[in-house]
Design a protein around this motif. Structure first.
Motif, mmCIF file in Angstrom:
data_model
loop_
_atom_site.group_PDB
_atom_site.id
_atom_site.type_symbol
_atom_site.label_atom_id
_atom_site.label_comp_id
_atom_site.label_asym_id
_atom_site.label_seq_id
_atom_site.Cartn_x
_atom_site.Cartn_y
_atom_site.Cartn_z
ATOM 1 N N GLY A 10 0.823 -1.208 0.000
ATOM 2 C CA GLY A 10 0.000 0.000 0.000
ATOM 3 C C GLY A 10 0.854 1.254 0.000
ATOM 4 O O GLY A 10 0.529 2.247 -0.683
ATOM 5 N N ASP A 11 1.956 1.247 0.739
ATOM 6 C CA ASP A 11 2.838 2.415 0.794
ATOM 7 C C ASP A 11 3.438 2.713 -0.576
ATOM 8 O O ASP A 11 3.594 3.879 -0.958
ATOM 9 N N GLU A 12 3.784 1.678 -1.322
ATOM 10 C CA GLU A 12 4.354 1.890 -2.663
ATOM 11 C C GLU A 12 3.332 2.545 -3.573
ATOM 12 O O GLU A 12 3.675 3.429 -4.374
ATOM 13 N N LEU A 13 2.091 2.126 -3.490
ATOM 14 C CA LEU A 13 1.047 2.742 -4.313
ATOM 15 C C LEU A 13 0.810 4.188 -3.904
ATOM 16 O O LEU A 13 0.618 5.062 -4.756
ATOM 17 N N LEU A 14 0.834 4.470 -2.617
ATOM 18 C CA LEU A 14 0.591 5.829 -2.126
ATOM 19 C C LEU A 14 1.684 6.795 -2.548
ATOM 20 O O LEU A 14 1.471 8.006 -2.563
#
Length: 443
Positions: free
Chosen positions: A412-416
């Protein structure tokens, strides 16, 4: 000047204006004049491919033709098969099948294109080439003998006749004469240039062969054999940088081409064998500059934070990044980009100048041990099947995510970290994956 060319190329690929043989020729001329425009073509096609829900059958024709031009023949077939069923779609479906060596399907597609109203001579020549490649050269020659009129003076007819006679073991002098007439009729006919270069190469006429291979390499899409043979000639002359450039152009469209990959390694190894003391000193000085930490420069807080999040620690790290990659980072805008450019120019460097040295990110595996066979097959399906919102889809394009399997390997952090992708989009992605009993990595 290049910016004007790039703008026109992007417009032809992405707009809903008319798209036909003339627009296709425009794309080929643009990339043929300046191969750097290939990256614009690739990015534009990627953007168009990301608009899966918004594409009409007519748009699929445009996308399918562009995929064929770039060498992505399997994707071209899939896209053109979902197109409008018109003459142009059938013709390039035939060319795509031919490139995949599915000659019976190619012939069927060319016949459909002719029935739908595509140029009869072009369709006939497509069928002739397919028959010859299928091993039915006599049948191909009979079809050529039944073609009359202006077509007999065209480059493609002369080339197909020469290639067919050659496949039947005919008179080499006649074959060369036909290739020469084809090149005279169209100096940019890739097949005729390659055939003529090959004949000179076999006869030991290295100077003529080199020039003809170079002329063939200036055509887009280039005959793969022309690029490979040109690379080998450059290696014979000790021009290893030029040789690797030829092999890289093949790998741009055919990344799994075994010969190009093998030749590339050999050329790079041979180039490293020669020691140039002055050149080594230059490399050492450059290495020292590239190792300078970005923290040595007075950057704005926003720029420093963005570089830190992206793991960019030195000037060398920056030179391996493109402007697009920086701009894709959240909170990194034009002002920060200008600041970074000025910093690099003070050291004689530019963004992206070492992009080819970027190390591939380590592949992250996804635990499929608990998945059923259907769920495992789901991982290979295109991301478009999740029916994401426009904003979420654009993030997928920016991150190069094309399948569901590639998505679940991300956190999720990579997408954000992707620009314009927020918590709402992240929740949307998670909900879509949950409906398939899948999760993002780390969830």
């Amino acid at each position: 000047m290049i910016q004007g060319i790039d703008f026109d190329l992007k417009s032809v690929v992405l707009t809903n204006s008319s798209f036909g043989p003339e627009e296709i020729r425009q794309i080929l001329r643009t990339v043929g004049r300046d191969y750097n425009a290939y990256s614009t073509l690739r990015d534009s096609v990627s953007e168009l491919e990301g608009q899966s829900e918004e594409r009409s059958p007519a748009t699929n024709v445009r996308l399918g033709v562009c995929l064929f031009i770039m060498g992505y023949h399997g994707r071209a077939v899939a896209t053109l098969s979902a197109a409008d069923g018109g003459a142009l779609a059938h013709f390039y479906l035939g060319r795509s099948y031919y490139a995949m060596q599915e000659y019976d399907k190619a012939i069927e597609a060319f016949q459909s294109a002719q029935t739908a109203g595509y140029n009869r001579d072009d369709c006939q020549l497509g069928m002739i080439e397919s028959l010859r490649s299928k091993g039915k050269s006599e049948e191909a020659l009979a079809m050529l003998d039944n073609m009359f009129g202006p077509v007999e003076s065209t480059a493609n007819y002369l080339y197909q006749r020469g290639a067919t006679i050659a496949s039947l073991g005919g008179n080499p002098a006649e074959v060369v004469a036909l290739y020469e007439r084809a090149v005279e009729a169209d100096p940019g006919h890739a097949g005729a240039l390659f055939g003529l270069a090959l004949e000179n190469d076999r006869r030991g006429n290295d100077v003529q062969a080199l020039q003809l291979y170079q002329n063939a390499a200036a055509v887009f899409p280039t005959h793969v054999g022309a690029l490979l043979n040109l690379g080998l000639l450059h290696e014979d002359r000790g021009e290893y940088d030029r040789a690797t450039h030829c092999y890289q152009r093949v790998l741009d469209s055919y990344p799994n081409d075994k010969r190009a990959r093998m030749y590339m390694k050999d050329a790079q190894a041979s180039g490293d064998m020669f020691y140039d003391e002055e050149e080594q000193k230059k490399r050492d000085r450059m290495s020292q500059v590239l190792s300078i930490p970005v923290t040595d420069f007075e950057l704005s807080v926003r720029s420093r934070n963005c570089l830190q999040k992206m793991g960019i620690m030195t000037l060398g790290d920056l030179c391996r990044c493109s402007e697009q990659e920086l701009l894709a980072s959240k909170n990194f805008g034009e002002t920060s980009l200008i600041e970074i450019r000025d910093m690099l120019r003070s050291k004689g460097l530019e963004l992206g100048q070492m992009a080819n040295e970027k190390q591939a990110a380590p592949e992250v595996t996804y635990d499929t041990s608990g998945l059923s066979a259907d769920e495992q097959a789901l991982l290979d399906r295109p991301i478009a099947e999740l029916s994401l919102s426009v904003r979420a889809r654009k993030c997928m394009v920016r991150l190069g995510i094309s399948t569901i399997g590639e998505l679940v390997r991300r956190t999720g952090d990579e997408l954000l970290e992707c620009k314009n992708f927020g918590v709402t989009s992240l929740n949307e992605v998670r909900e879509k994956l949950t409906s398939y009993n899948l999760k993002l990595r780390g969830d």
